[in-house]
Design an enzyme around this catalytic site. Structure first.
Site, PDB file in Angstrom:
ATOM      1  CD  GLU A 225      -3.025  -1.036   2.255  1.00 11.04           C
ATOM      2  OE1 GLU A 225      -2.746  -0.468   3.321  1.00 11.04           O
ATOM      3  OE2 GLU A 225      -4.142  -1.520   2.030  1.00 11.04           O
TER       4      GLU A 225
ATOM      5  CD  GLU B 189      -3.968  -5.910   2.383  1.00  9.73           C
ATOM      6  OE1 GLU B 189      -4.817  -5.256   3.033  1.00  9.73           O
ATOM      7  OE2 GLU B 189      -2.739  -5.724   2.469  1.00  9.73           O
TER       8      GLU B 189
HETATM    9  C1  BG6 Z   1      -4.500  -2.915   4.745  1.00 10.56           C
HETATM   10  C2  BG6 Z   1      -3.167  -3.377   5.254  1.00 10.56           C
HETATM   11  O1  BG6 Z   1      -4.558  -1.542   4.851  1.00 10.56           O
HETATM   12  O2  BG6 Z   1      -5.643  -3.286   5.401  1.00 10.56           O
HETATM   13  C3  BG6 Z   1      -3.230  -4.541   6.222  1.00 10.56           C
HETATM   14  O3  BG6 Z   1      -2.284  -3.674   4.207  1.00 10.56           O
HETATM   15  C4  BG6 Z   1      -4.419  -4.363   7.115  1.00 10.56           C
HETATM   16  O4  BG6 Z   1      -2.008  -4.596   6.910  1.00 10.56           O
HETATM   17  C5  BG6 Z   1      -5.675  -4.397   6.273  1.00 10.56           C
HETATM   18  O5  BG6 Z   1      -4.482  -5.266   8.164  1.00 10.56           O
HETATM   19  C6  BG6 Z   1      -6.964  -4.316   7.064  1.00 10.56           C
HETATM   20  O6  BG6 Z   1      -6.911  -3.224   7.920  1.00 10.56           O
HETATM   21  P1  BG6 Z   1      -7.187  -3.368   9.471  1.00 10.56           P
HETATM   22  O7  BG6 Z   1      -6.864  -2.057  10.018  1.00 10.56           O
HETATM   23  O8  BG6 Z   1      -8.619  -3.728   9.602  1.00 10.56           O
HETATM   24  O9  BG6 Z   1      -6.301  -4.436   9.954  1.00 10.56           O
END
Ligand code: BG6
Length: 489
Positions: free
Chosen positions: A185, A379
């Protein structure tokens, strides 16, 4: 449409995604050094504590808890976890290497053998089960020493240290890892410079030049990694990794349309333009001029960026954003690290992230139309509270519903719109520590981990209902998205 045409292309890379700092634990083991995630306190205020000017990157156990230190103990339980991923049928597993396992302080001359050996064991175990690793080189895990002694990515010297790290891991894992990504990211540094760029913005400091200078160093570092990848393992593929959240205008008012376009250009495209097209866009050059940003660009940098561009775009997709030009503080909604105005057509998760499967199809189309390189959703997922039923099962139908709609959207993008999509690794395939809040209760997994926000729990793993759902999705290559088989507890 036939079942066949509803499926994904042959060889589609189904799997799950994680990051070392949110799951490994093994704090200080194998001579691992301290990284940024190790000094992040647990709890919903984590990001605001980080953003305070003068955040000192020290551990203060009197005041805070540090859930990343134990993570979910993947460091010791990776065999059990990988066996569960294999049971779901994973083709790939996205993970990151903790830079501080390989170079504990970041500026050493020689890598740490114990750290290298750990990832050898993990990659071997994955291959034993026929799973290809997809490796992020840097996922919010910069060595604290580089932050304190060099000012993070502000310093050009860090490029050299990163290059050394990259050479060490590429030479070691060249036969074992086919898919790489440079910075997780990368565009998040615009909103959250500490995690992405390794420094905080002091109040009196002009934030523009240091931020974009740090980005420039990361772009150079990323191109050097691409160059090294081609030289050391020409058969491998290396991508960039961005957050993508399409920006909608609140209404058809042309002012709002223009505003949405401008918002999107900087956040969504700025980094990928450099990493995929190999140059700063005319829009960004003008933005630099308007804001008095003068970068120190060394001789050869621009040629390097142009010559060593990535093979694919990895991106995270959780939500869209809606924007209007004139908004009041009350209009604002927050989700992820992004904010916007409330979209009246969308529901939000318990953490306020607006749920928008069609936005994923929009994102795939926008990215593919602009860059025409393969895309990889690395993701996506729903952070939610899970309950264990009296019979021991976890009936996470809300998660299945979320994922199903997103997979449908990507299937439409592939089969109807012609997008070239390599794969899908949903986030947090096994519950892990949340990046933004340090909570365990914000769960994304197909696999439940018995660990709680107060640090208690046995760390036992348990299959959720979504585990069986995803197993079926993979088995049918995305043709079957409903769960018809009975669910064991
Ligand atoms: C992304 C990141 O922003 O979102 C991850 O690359 C992160 O590391 C994921 O865990 C989900 O976000 P969160 O804050 O719910 O864990």
């Amino acid at each position: 449409m036939t079942k066949q045409s509803q499926a994904f292309p042959e060889g589609f890379l189904w799997g799950g995604a994680t990051a070392a700092n949110q799951m490994e634990g093994g704090f200080g083991e194998g001579e691992k050094g301290l990284n940024i995630a190790d000094v992040l306190p647990g709890g919903k205020k984590r990001l605001s504590i980080l953003a305070e000017p003068g955040f000192n990157f020290e551990i203060d156990k009197e005041t805070y808890t540090y859930p990343n230190h134990e993570g979910i103990d993947f460091y010791h339980r990776y065999k059990e976890d990988i066996a569960l991923f294999a049971e779901m049928g994973f083709k790939v597993f996205r993970m990151s290497i903790a830079w501080t396992r390989i170079f504990p302080k970041g500026d050493e001359k020689e890598p740490n053998e114990a750290g290298l050996a750990f990832y050898d064991r993990v990659f071997d175990e994955l291959h034993k089960h026929g799973i290809e690793p997809v490796v992020t080189i840097s996922h919010y895990e910069m060595p604290v020493n580089l932050v304190k002694e060099y000012g993070g990515w502000r310093s050009r010297e860090v490029v050299t240290f990163f290059e050394r790290y990259v050479h060490a891991i590429f030479n070691r894992y060249k036969g074992k890892v086919k898919y790489w990504m440079t910075f997780n990211e990368i565009n998040s540094g615009l909103m959250m410079p500490i995690m992405g760029l390794g420094f905080s913005i002091e109040k009196e400091e002009d934030k523009f030049t240091p931020t974009f200078q740090a980005f420039h160093h990361q772009f150079v570092a990323s191109s050097l990694a691409v160059k090294a990848c081609r030289e050391i393992m020409p058969e491998a593929q290396i991508g960039c990794m961005i957050i993508f959240a399409p920006v909608y205008a609140f209404d058809s008012n042309p002012e709002n349309q223009l505003h949405a376009l401008q918002e999107e250009r900087l956040f969504n495209y700025y980094c990928a333009d450099v990493q995929v097209r190999g140059e700063y866009s005319p829009f960004v050059k003008r933005y630099f001029e308007q804001n008095g940003i003068e970068l120190d660009i060394k001789e050869g940098d621009l040629e390097l960026l142009k010559e060593h561009t990535v093979d694919y775009i990895g991106f995270s997709y959780y939500m869209s954003r809606t924007e209007k030009k004139h908004k009041s503080a009350e209009d604002n909604v927050h989700g992820n690290i992004l904010s916007g105005v409330k979209n009246p057509f969308l529901e939000a998760s318990d953490w306020g992230w607006e749920i928008d499967p069609i936005g994923l199809r929009v994102s795939l189309n926008k990215l593919y139309e602009r860059y025409e390189v393969p895309l990889f959703i690395v993701e996506n997922g729903l952070g939610a509270y899970d309950e264990i039923e009296a019979d021991g099962s976890i009936q996470d139908d809300y998660r299945i519903d979320y994922l199903k709609k997103h997979v449908e959207a990507m299937r439409a993008a592939v089969n109807e719109d012609g997008v070239d999509l390599m794969g899908y690794t949903s986030w947090g395939c096994i519950d892990l520590v949340s990046a933004s809040t340090g909570e365990m209760s914000k769960r994304y997994g197909y696999i439940y981990v018995d660990k709680h926000d107060d640090g208690s729990g046995t760390l036992e793993r348990r299959r959720k209902k979504s585990f069986y759902w995803y197993q079926k999705v993979i088995e049918t290559n995305g043709a079957e998205l409903s769960l018809s088989t009975p669910v064991e507890s």
